[in-house]
Design a protein around this motif. Structure first.
Motif, PDB file in Angstrom:
ATOM      1  N   ALA A  57    -113.063  40.393  13.745  1.00  0.00           N
ATOM      2  CA  ALA A  57    -112.731  41.284  14.393  1.00  0.00           C
ATOM      3  C   ALA A  57    -113.694  41.325  15.520  1.00  0.00           C
ATOM      4  CB  ALA A  57    -112.190  42.379  14.539  1.00  0.00           C
ATOM      5  N   GLN A  58    -114.666  41.654  15.657  1.00  0.00           N
ATOM      6  CA  GLN A  58    -115.425  40.698  17.245  1.00  0.00           C
ATOM      7  C   GLN A  58    -115.206  39.875  18.218  1.00  0.00           C
ATOM      8  OE1 GLN A  58    -119.348  41.487  15.358  1.00  0.00           O
ATOM      9  NE2 GLN A  58    -119.365  43.352  15.172  1.00  0.00           N
ATOM     10  N   ALA A  59    -114.783  39.025  16.854  1.00  0.00           N
ATOM     11  CA  ALA A  59    -114.532  37.996  17.657  1.00  0.00           C
ATOM     12  C   ALA A  59    -113.385  38.034  19.359  1.00  0.00           C
ATOM     13  CB  ALA A  59    -113.890  36.738  17.511  1.00  0.00           C
ATOM     14  N   TYR A  60    -112.953  39.144  18.985  1.00  0.00           N
ATOM     15  CA  TYR A  60    -111.816  39.977  20.101  1.00  0.00           C
ATOM     16  C   TYR A  60    -112.692  39.942  21.269  1.00  0.00           C
ATOM     17  CZ  TYR A  60    -108.004  38.964  16.340  1.00  0.00           C
ATOM     18  OH  TYR A  60    -107.559  38.721  15.695  1.00  0.00           O
ATOM     19  N   SER A  61    -114.020  40.927  20.850  1.00  0.00           N
ATOM     20  CA  SER A  61    -114.711  42.070  22.006  1.00  0.00           C
ATOM     21  C   SER A  61    -115.279  40.503  22.840  1.00  0.00           C
ATOM     22  CB  SER A  61    -115.280  43.044  21.143  1.00  0.00           C
ATOM     23  OG  SER A  61    -114.974  44.076  20.473  1.00  0.00           O
ATOM     24  N   ILE A  62    -115.811  39.502  22.174  1.00  0.00           N
ATOM     25  CA  ILE A  62    -116.827  38.886  22.527  1.00  0.00           C
ATOM     26  C   ILE A  62    -115.656  37.924  23.896  1.00  0.00           C
ATOM     27  CG2 ILE A  62    -118.044  36.637  22.314  1.00  0.00           C
ATOM     28  CD1 ILE A  62    -119.168  37.446  19.823  1.00  0.00           C
ATOM     29  N   LEU A  63    -114.851  37.301  23.550  1.00  0.00           N
ATOM     30  CA  LEU A  63    -113.847  36.887  24.439  1.00  0.00           C
ATOM     31  C   LEU A  63    -113.455  37.855  25.343  1.00  0.00           C
ATOM     32  CD1 LEU A  63    -111.942  34.931  25.089  1.00  0.00           C
ATOM     33  CD2 LEU A  63    -110.250  34.886  23.308  1.00  0.00           C
ATOM     34  N   ALA A  64    -112.797  39.593  25.390  1.00  0.00           N
ATOM     35  CA  ALA A  64    -112.516  39.741  26.167  1.00  0.00           C
ATOM     36  C   ALA A  64    -113.512  40.727  27.565  1.00  0.00           C
ATOM     37  CB  ALA A  64    -112.205  41.658  25.086  1.00  0.00           C
ATOM     38  N   LYS A  65    -114.554  40.409  27.026  1.00  0.00           N
ATOM     39  CA  LYS A  65    -115.979  40.235  27.834  1.00  0.00           C
ATOM     40  C   LYS A  65    -115.775  39.147  28.673  1.00  0.00           C
ATOM     41  CE  LYS A  65    -119.064  43.323  25.141  1.00  0.00           C
ATOM     42  NZ  LYS A  65    -120.118  43.441  23.684  1.00  0.00           N
ATOM     43  N   THR A  66    -115.486  38.772  28.271  1.00  0.00           N
ATOM     44  CA  THR A  66    -115.757  36.974  29.330  1.00  0.00           C
ATOM     45  C   THR A  66    -114.351  36.826  30.226  1.00  0.00           C
ATOM     46  OG1 THR A  66    -116.471  35.602  27.076  1.00  0.00           O
ATOM     47  CG2 THR A  66    -115.630  34.374  28.993  1.00  0.00           C
TER      48      THR A  66
END
Length: 219
Positions: A57-66
């Protein structure tokens, strides 16, 4: 301005050591250079490697920060909260008909993002189909037929037809790679040793990294 980047999904697969990630990065480097020259749109880039995530689920956070327009420090680290923010972001783009800046997302080691519900892959494959999302997703997997074997129909149907399979290297290609990668040291091996190493590896896996590592150990 040159050519425009359009939302789509690219599926890349092949056994390990066949140059999938390296080729993709070289292509993205060329695209970045083209954008600097004004030959295509500027774009954001987000790389998510399944091997580096303690929780998929950390994939969502990485995309959000971008891509989220707010202050990057205010982007939630929680995967659940990031998912909600991303959903709102793409819905707003769709409603206001504002395409915004394109973003290329590289999902590497896709095999490790698989979960029973497959909700993460569903969202990443669904968003590029939303109007004005400007999201381009490139997936890299070590499983040749991952969509057919492991993905549900609602996810695999969103992949489209843009799929590339990287085949294992044969002994001729492996010998060339060894000579190129170790060009300053191959004189210590000799042609016969290079051919032996290349043929042994090509018979088992065709993994270029393994062939180069064997040659390094021999040196």
């Amino acid at each position: 301005m040159g050519f425009f980047l359009c939302p789509f999904i690219v599926d890349i697969s092949g056994v390990p050591g066949t140059g999938k990630t390296a080729t993709t990065h070289r292509t993205l480097d060329a695209l970045t250079l083209a954008s600097l020259r004004g030959e295509c749109q500027d774009f954001d880039f987000c790389e998510i490697n399944g091997m580096r995530l303690s929780d998929p689920a950390q994939a969502y956070s990485i995309l959000a920060k971008t891509i989220l327009p707010s202050n990057k420090s205010k982007v939630p680290s929680s995967g659940t909260l990031s998912l909600k923010r991303l959903e709102s972001h793409f819905k707003l783009r769709e409603k206001n008909k504002t395409p915004g800046r394109p973003c290329i997302v590289l999902l590497d080691e896709l095999d490790l993002l698989l979960r029973k519900r497959q909700s993460i892959l569903y969202h990443f494959f669904e968003w590029p189909n939303w109007a004005n999302s400007q999201l381009i997703v490139i997936t890299i997997a070590n499983t040749m037929d991952l969509p057919e074997r492991f993905l549900s129909n609602r996810i695999s149907s969103r992949l489209g037809l843009t799929r590339y399979n990287f085949k294992p290297y044969d002994h001729l290609a492996l010998a060339t790679i060894i000579e190129h990668q170790l060009k300053d040291y191959v004189q210590f091996l000799g042609k016969d040793a290079i051919q032996l190493c290349a043929r042994k590896v090509s018979a088992v896996s065709g993994d270029a990294r393994r062939a180069v590592n064997l040659a390094k150990r021999a040196i």
